[in-house]
Design a protein around this motif. Structure first.
Motif, mmCIF file in Angstrom:
data_model
loop_
_atom_site.group_PDB
_atom_site.id
_atom_site.type_symbol
_atom_site.label_atom_id
_atom_site.label_comp_id
_atom_site.label_asym_id
_atom_site.label_seq_id
_atom_site.Cartn_x
_atom_site.Cartn_y
_atom_site.Cartn_z
ATOM 1 N N PHE A 119 4.585 -9.410 3.708
ATOM 2 C CA PHE A 119 5.169 -8.733 2.548
ATOM 3 C C PHE A 119 6.435 -9.457 2.106
ATOM 4 N N THR B 191 2.872 -3.904 -7.203
ATOM 5 C CA THR B 191 2.707 -2.454 -7.368
ATOM 6 C C THR B 191 1.675 -2.094 -8.432
ATOM 7 N N LEU C 186 6.932 -6.013 -2.265
ATOM 8 C CA LEU C 186 7.681 -4.760 -2.299
ATOM 9 C C LEU C 186 8.763 -4.810 -3.367
ATOM 10 N N PHE D 143 1.012 3.265 -0.249
ATOM 11 C CA PHE D 143 1.765 3.693 0.929
ATOM 12 C C PHE D 143 3.113 4.219 0.471
ATOM 13 N N SER D 144 3.742 5.046 1.308
ATOM 14 C CA SER D 144 5.005 5.670 0.902
ATOM 15 C C SER D 144 6.064 5.658 1.993
ATOM 16 N N PRO E 212 7.374 3.289 5.951
ATOM 17 C CA PRO E 212 7.167 2.074 6.747
ATOM 18 C C PRO E 212 5.859 2.063 7.545
ATOM 19 N N ILE F 120 11.137 -0.273 9.060
ATOM 20 C CA ILE F 120 9.880 -1.023 9.180
ATOM 21 C C ILE F 120 9.769 -1.631 10.578
ATOM 22 N N ILE G 297 2.101 -8.895 0.104
ATOM 23 C CA ILE G 297 2.373 -7.620 -0.556
ATOM 24 C C ILE G 297 3.793 -7.677 -1.105
ATOM 25 N N HIS H 253 5.023 1.178 -4.683
ATOM 26 C CA HIS H 253 3.586 1.179 -4.406
ATOM 27 C C HIS H 253 3.048 2.604 -4.312
ATOM 28 N N GLU I 287 3.042 3.670 6.942
ATOM 29 C CA GLU I 287 1.902 3.512 6.032
ATOM 30 C C GLU I 287 1.815 2.081 5.512
ATOM 31 N N LEU I 288 2.968 1.428 5.292
ATOM 32 C CA LEU I 288 2.972 0.024 4.886
ATOM 33 C C LEU I 288 2.255 -0.827 5.929
ATOM 34 N N TRP J 279 11.422 6.630 3.974
ATOM 35 C CA TRP J 279 12.419 5.740 3.390
ATOM 36 C C TRP J 279 13.513 6.553 2.726
#
Length: 527
Positions: free
Chosen positions: A307, A208, A241, A283-284, A286, A320, A239, A280, A288-289, A527
């Motif tokens: 990730f 992050t 998380l 992205f905000s 799933p 996700i 990535i 992060h 966008e991830l 989320w």
């Protein structure tokens, strides 16, 4: 002042004092008969390259190895008198040390476990065991959109940053990875020159804080990322998380361990703890991830992107999965970190009471991917207190394709679990930025120990696979492992942890009852 500095001061002071007194009376020269052997012994400890403890604590460090010499007898007493689990951890620690040093790792007198106790687990062997000779099994990482797949070992180095570990520790790990042909995860602290010096395969972790690919405001910088990600030595990008040691909390590098060099590598100011944000900013949700995954894959030139997370709210991961179905974008791998994972610094409550344990997490993630028809598109990496070949076997039976180990690799370097990682006073020079301490680690020696531990553990994994009558790790199934539930009630993993039917989560009509609530809460765009 370190014990090493105290000894050197003692040595020169003693020599000067005896020489001075002998000028008054030659009988003082006899003092060398007493002091001389101590000085020679201490000098030998400082100059030898095998034991970091003795290099840092000349003379005094020898007492540890005296106690280690009687360890088996002392340990056996505690194993018989204590069933808390602590002796088992001590046994695995000893196993890592022996394999790292190249010592014999066989055991007399059979198992140390209480085989009649609930929770005891074992693998079924076959009346026709296989004699396997491939002691370096490989697993391909790279989904349908990956153009540069990576053939990974089944056991690799888990995420540990430069800053948390010393430069000599990082170089030892990476050189060990180069010798053994396995990968080295950088941790979220970015790639340092010490990760790159010996050419071991790198899995670059992006946390992050975006260290190594951040702008002046701490946001993700695509151009900086591309520069680092396209290096040949970088094989995959992960990535982060969350992590099992402190899920829901950002990474922590205490100010005591922050040097000018580390601040420059991470692009952060000096003088304060480096605490990564808990979430992060790139992205905000799933969806966008997954677009971020796609962006990193394109910027890296088609390398595997995945990730890492510690399972928390089940509906968030299911969200996700829904986003994968909606967008058609899938990661190349998912690293599942157990809530029992270790760290050098974390709030006690986060360490002890947050995050799903690795066994439960693997079962859930593997079943979710099967239920969405996504399992064949990506690999699963498991991490969380993996010491032995049986730990790897168990994780694979529950759905993992490969395993990452942090603690095992630390122990192979010579870590004695003094639990001073967050103070910069690590007695072995591994988890400190103090030059007088970390130079005790001799890279050429410790890297070979890392390679030894990895090689011997994988070899024992292959032997377990052969003992079960299987041809390779890909043939391992839950039915091959057993667990004593209570008394004589024994069940296989297949009975205890049934696998969900393929694609069953795609049809609302046939979703299993125990999945319905979380599936209803899961959302691909929030989320």
């Amino acid at each position: 002042m370190t014990m090493r500095q105290i000894f050197i001061t003692f040595m020169f002071t003693s020599i000067i004092l005896i020489i001075g007194l002998s000028a008054i009376s030659p009988t003082w020269l006899w003092a060398f008969a007493i002091v001389g052997p101590v000085i020679l012994m201490g000098l030998y400890d400082i100059l030898q390259t095998k034991h970091s403890i003795r290099r840092l604590y000349p003379i005094f460090g020898r007492f540890r190895y005296v106690l280690e010499a009687v360890r088996p007898e002392i340990q056996q007493y505690f194993v018989e008198s204590d069933t808390s689990g602590t002796p088992i951890s001590r046994e695995f620690r000893s196993l890592v040390y022996q394999r790292a040093k190249g010592d014999r790792d066989t055991r007399p007198f059979g198992t140390i476990f209480d085989v009649n106790r609930a929770g005891y687990e074992w693998v079924n062997h076959s009346m026709q065991p296989k004699h396997l000779t491939d002691f370096d099994p490989r697993v391909k990482f790279g989904g349908p959109d990956c153009t540069k797949p990576y053939m990974s070992s089944v056991l690799n180095i888990s995420a540990m940053s430069y800053g948390a570990l010393s430069k000599n520790a990082i170089m030892s790990l990476n050189r060990g990875a180069k010798i053994g042909g396995f990968s080295h995860n950088t941790g979220e602290g970015s790639m340092s020159p010490y990760h790159l010096e010996h050419g071991g395969d790198i899995v670059w972790q992006i946390g992050t804080g975006y260290f190594g690919c951040r702008d002046d405001q701490g946001n993700f910088n695509p151009e900086t990322f591309k520069t680092n990600a396209t290096k040949d030595v970088v094989k995959m990008i992960e990535i982060k998380l969350s992590q099992g040691a402190k899920p829901g909390h950002g990474g922590i590098l205490p100010a005591a361990k922050l040097t000018e060099e580390i601040a420059a590598i991470r692009h952060v100011p000096m003088g304060a703890d480096v605490v990564s944000p808990p979430a992060h900013s790139a992205f905000s949700n799933p969806t966008e991830l997954l677009f971020f995954v796609k962006q990193l894959r394109e910027l890296s030139g088609g390398k595997p992107i995945g990730f890492k997370f510690c399972v928390g709210r089940r509906d968030e991961f299911l969200g996700i999965c829904k986003a994968m179905i909606a967008t058609g974008i899938t990661p190349d791998f998912i690293t599942v970190d157990g809530g029992e994972g270790g760290t050098g610094a974390a709030p006690t409550e986060m360490t002890n009471s947050v995050g799903t344990p690795i066994k439960d997490a693997l079962i859930f993630v593997n079943n979710a991917l099967i239920g969405f028809g996504l399992r064949d598109k990506m690999r699963i990496i498991a991490s969380g207190k993996m010491f032995s070949a049986f730990h790897i076997l168990r994780a694979m039976a529950l759905g993992a394709d490969t395993v990452n180990s942090a603690r095992g690799m630390m122990l192979s370097l010579g870590c004695i679990q003094a639990r001073t990682c967050n103070t910069d006073h690590c007695p072995t020079g591994i988890a400190t930025q103090n030059p007088s301490r970390n130079k005790a680690i001799i890279v050429t020696d410790k890297s070979q120990r890392v390679a030894n531990f990895q090689r011997e553990t994988v070899k024992n994994l292959v032997e377990l696979i052969g003992a079960a009558g299987l041809n390779g790790v890909e043939d391992l199934e839950p039915k091959h492992l057993n667990r004593r539930v209570e008394g004589i009630n024994i069940k296989t993993y297949e009975q205890l942890y049934p696998t969900i039917n393929a694609n069953v989560l795609l049809d609302e009509v046939v979703i299993p009852e125990d999945w319905r609530y979380d599936m209803a809460q899961a959302n691909a765009t929030s989320w």
